[in-house]
Design a protein around this motif. Structure first.
Motif, short mmCIF file in Angstrom:
data_model
loop_
_atom_site.label_atom_id
_atom_site.label_comp_id
_atom_site.label_asym_id
_atom_site.label_seq_id
_atom_site.Cartn_x
_atom_site.Cartn_y
_atom_site.Cartn_z
N TYR A 29 -35.78 60.42 -9.24
CA TYR A 29 -34.83 60.95 -8.26
C TYR A 29 -34.09 62.11 -8.92
CZ TYR A 29 -35.59 56.32 -6.26
OH TYR A 29 -36.17 55.19 -5.75
N LYS A 52 -37.63 62.02 -5.18
CA LYS A 52 -36.68 62.08 -4.05
C LYS A 52 -35.49 62.93 -4.48
CE LYS A 52 -34.21 59.89 -0.57
NZ LYS A 52 -33.87 59.03 0.39
N PHE A 54 -31.74 64.71 -3.76
CA PHE A 54 -30.48 64.65 -3.03
C PHE A 54 -29.74 65.97 -3.23
CE2 PHE A 54 -31.51 60.34 -4.22
CZ PHE A 54 -31.19 59.59 -3.09
N ARG A 66 -22.27 58.09 -3.44
CA ARG A 66 -23.29 57.80 -2.43
C ARG A 66 -24.69 57.82 -3.04
NH1 ARG A 66 -21.52 61.67 1.90
NH2 ARG A 66 -19.73 60.53 2.62
N VAL A 67 -24.95 58.83 -3.84
CA VAL A 67 -26.29 58.94 -4.47
C VAL A 67 -26.53 57.74 -5.40
CG1 VAL A 67 -27.70 60.29 -6.08
CG2 VAL A 67 -26.36 61.46 -4.33
N GLN A 69 -25.18 54.84 -5.36
CA GLN A 69 -25.29 53.60 -4.60
C GLN A 69 -26.69 53.46 -4.01
OE1 GLN A 69 -22.34 53.05 -1.54
NE2 GLN A 69 -22.61 50.84 -1.75
N GLU A 70 -27.24 54.58 -3.54
CA GLU A 70 -28.58 54.51 -2.94
C GLU A 70 -29.66 54.30 -4.01
OE1 GLU A 70 -29.48 57.40 0.10
OE2 GLU A 70 -31.63 57.02 -0.14
N VAL A 71 -29.55 55.00 -5.12
CA VAL A 71 -30.62 54.95 -6.14
C VAL A 71 -30.48 53.72 -7.05
CG1 VAL A 71 -31.70 56.17 -8.06
CG2 VAL A 71 -30.86 57.47 -6.11
N LYS A 72 -29.27 53.43 -7.44
CA LYS A 72 -29.02 52.39 -8.47
C LYS A 72 -29.96 52.60 -9.66
CE LYS A 72 -26.51 49.00 -5.95
NZ LYS A 72 -26.81 49.15 -4.54
#
Ligand code: GDD
Length: 321
Positions: A29, A52, A54, A66-67, A69-72
């Motif tokens: 990511y 991916k 962002f 936010r990033v 939290q989505e990727v962890k």
């Protein structure tokens, strides 16, 4: 393994993305700034379907959280930064704010989300700043005497990393990379600006004069393809909270870099002209590192000779101007 690279479309980020994708089971990511969506994306053209991306301004805490939290992520390579030393005198607040706040936002977001990835912080040999001839090769224990706002920002980043490791146990890996170059290097940096000018002269797009700044400085150069291997190993093998030099241990006077590139040119008798705009209020004169601590921890050695790096950089520009 989930790997997040900040500044993935940058010079180092793009090489690292490709390298991480070659690791078994890796999901990659990356963050980019929205105004990098155009030209800079070319660097990651080849891998963009496998990663991916962002759009994220890292100085915005909410966006960072936010990033994350989505990727962890399991690993973060934090490369995004204002990295051009010369520009840091024109806008010191931009360099200091961007470089330090971005990292702080990553750390605070990790804490808030209760995640603890390994986080590599890309420090710099610029942190050493004023070094005298009898203080080389530079060890990690040499004093830090910054000579640019950029250097101050990198020391700040490193100190913040140390503090978050000590205060909260964040797994912070601190690398101090000396200069690293190669094809795709931003055109403002010395190897690239010289190579691009020579390529333009060869194509008849520039009169046969290369503009230069301080040719007496000395730098310790590593190829970017060796550097990203080192960054990977650092996150696998280095102790947290302790800085490591990554370099070749050899120096090149900038004048020799120019002479070598000129010797590769198909146009002879190119003149050299000093450009006052390229001079700095206080330039770091000598960087020659000792990477024995890093070698001990990881077994890493640089492999690509700098002559090859320069040749590849010139060929890169020949294909593009
Ligand atoms: N950029 C540039 N352009 N530098 C020139 C020029 C020129 O036309 N002529 C001479 N130089 C000299 C600079 O004064 C400096 O002494 C040296 O060439 C290298 O300049 P840069 O390539 O801009 O790199 P840097 O050493 O200032 O910083 C780079 O290395 C650091 C690690 O030591 C950057 O990549 C930093 O982000 C990195 O942290």
């Amino acid at each position: 393994m989930k790997i997040l690279i900040t500044g993935i479309s940058g010079f180092v980020g793009s090489y690292l993305a490709e390298y991480c994708l070659s690791m078994p089971g890796a999901e990659v990511y990356g963050t980019i700034l929205s105004h990098h969506l155009g030209d800079e994306m070319k660097r990651i053209e080849g891998v963009k379907d496998k990663i991916k991306i962002f759009e994220c301004n890292l100085t915005n805490r909410i966006a960072v959280e936010r990033v994350l939290q989505e990727v962890k992520p399991d690993k973060i390579f934090h490369l995004a930064a204002q990295s051009f030393v010369r520009v840091s005198w024109d806008g010191p607040e931009d360099t200091i704010f961007n470089n330090i706040m971005s990292e702080l936002n990553i750390f605070e977001s990790c804490r808030n989300l209760g995640i603890n990835p390994i986080i590599q912080i890309a420090g710099s040999s610029e942190e050493y700043g004023l070094v005298s001839e009898d203080e080389v090769p530079i060890k990690e224990t040499n004093p830090l005497r910054p000579l640019s706002p950029y250097a101050v920002s990198k020391i700040g980043q490193e100190m913040l990393g140390y503090q978050y490791y000590k205060s909260y146990g964040l797994k912070v890996v601190l690398t101090r990379a000396f200069n690293h170059e190669g094809p795709g290097r931003g055109e403002q940096f010395v190897t690239s600006t010289f190579a691009k000018q020579i390529a333009q002269i060869e194509k008849g797009k520039q009169e046969p004069i290369v503009k230069v700044g301080n040719l007496q400085a000395q730098r310790d150069y590593t190829d970017v393809r060796d550097m990203i291997r080192a960054y990977w190993l650092a996150t696998e093998k280095c102790e947290y909270g302790k800085p490591y030099n990554i370099c070749s241990g050899k120096t090149w006077v900038i004048e020799k870099v120019l002479e070598f590139l000129l010797s590769l040119s198909t146009v002879k008798n190119i003149k050299v002209e000093k450009d006052p705009e390229r001079m700095r209020p206080s330039d770091v004169q000598i960087l020659k590192g000792d990477y024995s601590e890093f070698n001990k921890a990881t077994g890493w050695n640089p492999e690509i000779p700098f002559e090859k790096t320069l040749e590849d950089t010139l060929n890169y520009w020949r294909e593009r101007v």
